[in-house]
Scaffold this motif. Structure first.
Motif, short mmCIF file in Angstrom:
data_model
loop_
_atom_site.label_atom_id
_atom_site.label_comp_id
_atom_site.label_asym_id
_atom_site.label_seq_id
_atom_site.Cartn_x
_atom_site.Cartn_y
_atom_site.Cartn_z
N ASP A 105 67.87 1.11 51.51
CA ASP A 105 66.70 1.15 50.83
C ASP A 105 65.76 0.12 51.08
OD1 ASP A 105 67.13 3.60 49.80
OD2 ASP A 105 67.40 2.72 47.76
N SER A 109 62.24 -0.20 53.39
CA SER A 109 61.00 -0.55 53.18
C SER A 109 60.38 -1.62 53.69
CB SER A 109 60.99 -0.77 51.59
OG SER A 109 61.42 -1.90 51.16
N ARG A 134 70.85 2.45 56.77
CA ARG A 134 71.58 3.49 56.10
C ARG A 134 72.79 4.11 56.87
NH1 ARG A 134 67.81 4.67 52.20
NH2 ARG A 134 65.67 4.75 52.76
#
Ligand SMILES: [Zn+2]
Length: 192
Positions: A105, A109, A134
């Motif tokens: 995450d 971002s 990921r």
């Protein structure tokens, strides 16, 4: 501002008093290898009493038995004759403060440096990030002693690692400088 000038200046002083270290042999004189974390507070040369030429030190985030760490250890024994290995994790390791999902995450971002607060890492940078984070395992640590045991077992059971090498498991305490044995890890890593 790069630290390069400081490093070059420190290196000039080091080289000026290099002495006879240029004649050191390639294989580690004390025939052991250490796998430990890259944490800046850990200095294996000091906490384990190493001099140049003494031992192999393999470092990565967490001191984890990644495929690449095992590659180094196998070379350390097979080509350079180490006979005893140590897996050393430590207290307050950054790898305890996030999970693969959190890292995924954060990177999705922003690629900029996150901030470590009381509730873990949080993003303060700007995007864009990348979803690529990921798709890999970051080898985070959920259990401090459990991770030492896991890593010793993973090395012990690797088909390229001979049973004759004892593998010790320890945790370095960043508050005291002491090494604490993890008996379950050392037992799992005993030579057989
Ligand atoms: Zn660490």
């Amino acid at each position: 501002m790069s630290v390069l000038p400081e490093i070059l200046s420190a290196n000039a002083a080091y080289a000026a008093s290099f002495g006879d270290k240029g004649s050191l042999a390639l294989p580690p004189a004390r025939r052991f290898a250490v796998l430990t974390c890259m944490d800046a507070r850990l200095d294996p040369a000091r906490f384990a009493g190493l001099s140049e030429g003494d031992a192999h030190v393999v470092r990565n985030a967490g001191g984890r038995a990644s495929d690449d760490a095992i590659r180094s250890l196998v070379i350390s024994y097979k080509l350079l004759g180490t006979r005893e290995w140590f897996v050393i994790h430590h207290t307050d390791c950054g790898m305890e403060f996030f999970t693969d999902a959190v890292m995924g995450d954060l990177l999705a971002s922003s690629l900029e440096t996150a901030e470590l607060g009381p509730d873990g890492f949080r993003d303060v940078g700007t995007g864009p990030g990348s979803a690529e984070g990921r798709y890999r395992s970051w080898l985070t640590i959920a259990d401090q002693t459990g991770s030492v045991v896991d890593d010793v077992v993973r090395i012990r059971t690797n088909p390229l690692v001979p049973g004759s090498i004892p593998i010790h498991g320890n945790i370095y305490d960043v508050r005291t400088g002491r090494l604490i044995e993890v008996p379950d890890a050392t037992a799992a890593g005993a030579a057989r």
